[in-house]
Design a protein around this motif. Structure first.
Motif, PDB file in Angstrom:
ATOM      1  N   GLN A  37       0.740  -1.189  -0.009  1.00  0.00           N
ATOM      2  CA  GLN A  37      -0.064  -0.153  -0.078  1.00  0.00           C
ATOM      3  C   GLN A  37       0.808   1.224   0.051  1.00  0.00           C
ATOM      4  O   GLN A  37       0.609   2.375  -0.610  1.00  0.00           O
ATOM      5  N   GLN A  38       1.986   1.457   0.719  1.00  0.00           N
ATOM      6  CA  GLN A  38       3.045   2.444   0.915  1.00  0.00           C
ATOM      7  C   GLN A  38       3.474   2.575  -0.688  1.00  0.00           C
ATOM      8  O   GLN A  38       3.530   3.753  -0.714  1.00  0.00           O
ATOM      9  N   ASP A  41       0.958   4.201  -2.891  1.00  0.00           N
ATOM     10  CA  ASP A  41       0.537   5.552  -2.463  1.00  0.00           C
ATOM     11  C   ASP A  41       1.659   6.547  -2.766  1.00  0.00           C
ATOM     12  O   ASP A  41       1.415   7.838  -2.841  1.00  0.00           O
ATOM     13  N   HIS A  42       3.109   6.206  -2.760  1.00  0.00           N
ATOM     14  CA  HIS A  42       3.949   6.949  -2.730  1.00  0.00           C
ATOM     15  C   HIS A  42       4.744   6.945  -3.960  1.00  0.00           C
ATOM     16  O   HIS A  42       5.421   8.071  -4.282  1.00  0.00           O
ATOM     17  N   VAL A  51      -6.287   2.288  -7.381  1.00  0.00           N
ATOM     18  CA  VAL A  51      -6.076   1.196  -6.498  1.00  0.00           C
ATOM     19  C   VAL A  51      -7.233   0.391  -6.136  1.00  0.00           C
ATOM     20  O   VAL A  51      -6.820  -0.609  -5.468  1.00  0.00           O
TER      21      VAL A  51
END
Length: 140
Positions: A37-38, A41-42, A51
């Motif tokens: 997820q990180q 997200d980044h 997503v």
């Protein structure tokens, strides 16, 4: 065409590589899911990624890993849909997820070996990627 039958995008392929590491030991850890997820997200490569596709790609990846010759099919799709200049990126993201829980078991190590082989990742480059990931995840 449903979301489940849509062909994989390059971003989906990166998700599938990360999911394959997480699923390789049949124990998907929270740290690994948080890591995925990180990353999504980044990292700029996922800036325009839907997503909602993560669950779809995870489901397809899981199904393929459960089938005989499914891993070969997964890598065939990845080699077809992921630009070759992103093969090392895919390997780096898989390693990142693998070390997220500070432990790489034999199933994960075998999956990383398979990814290196299937994506023709140079052993020296792989070692550099692995070392960098271990350094980032060290604890006191």
């Amino acid at each position: 065409m449903t979301q489940e039958t849509m062909p994989f995008s390059a971003q989906d392929c990166l998700i599938a590589l990360m999911m394959s590491i997480s699923m390789s030991d049949t124990n998907i850890r929270t740290a690994e899911l948080v890591s995925i997820q990180q990353v999504v997200d980044h990292l700029p490569i996922f800036a325009d990624y839907d997503v909602g596709r993560i669950k779809v790609v995870a489901h397809i990846t899981e199904r393929l890993l459960d089938e005989q010759d499914g891993l070969d099919a997964l890598f065939a799709v990845i080699r077809e849909q992921l630009p070759e200049d992103l093969f090392e990126t895919g390997y780096a993201l898989a390693v990142e997820v693998g070390v997220a829980d500070n432990f790489l078991g034999q199933p994960e190590l075998r999956m990383l070996e398979e990814i290196r082989y299937e994506l023709n990742i140079d052993r020296l480059h792989a070692a550099a990627i692995e070392t960098a990931a271990r350094i980032r995840h060290r604890t006191l």
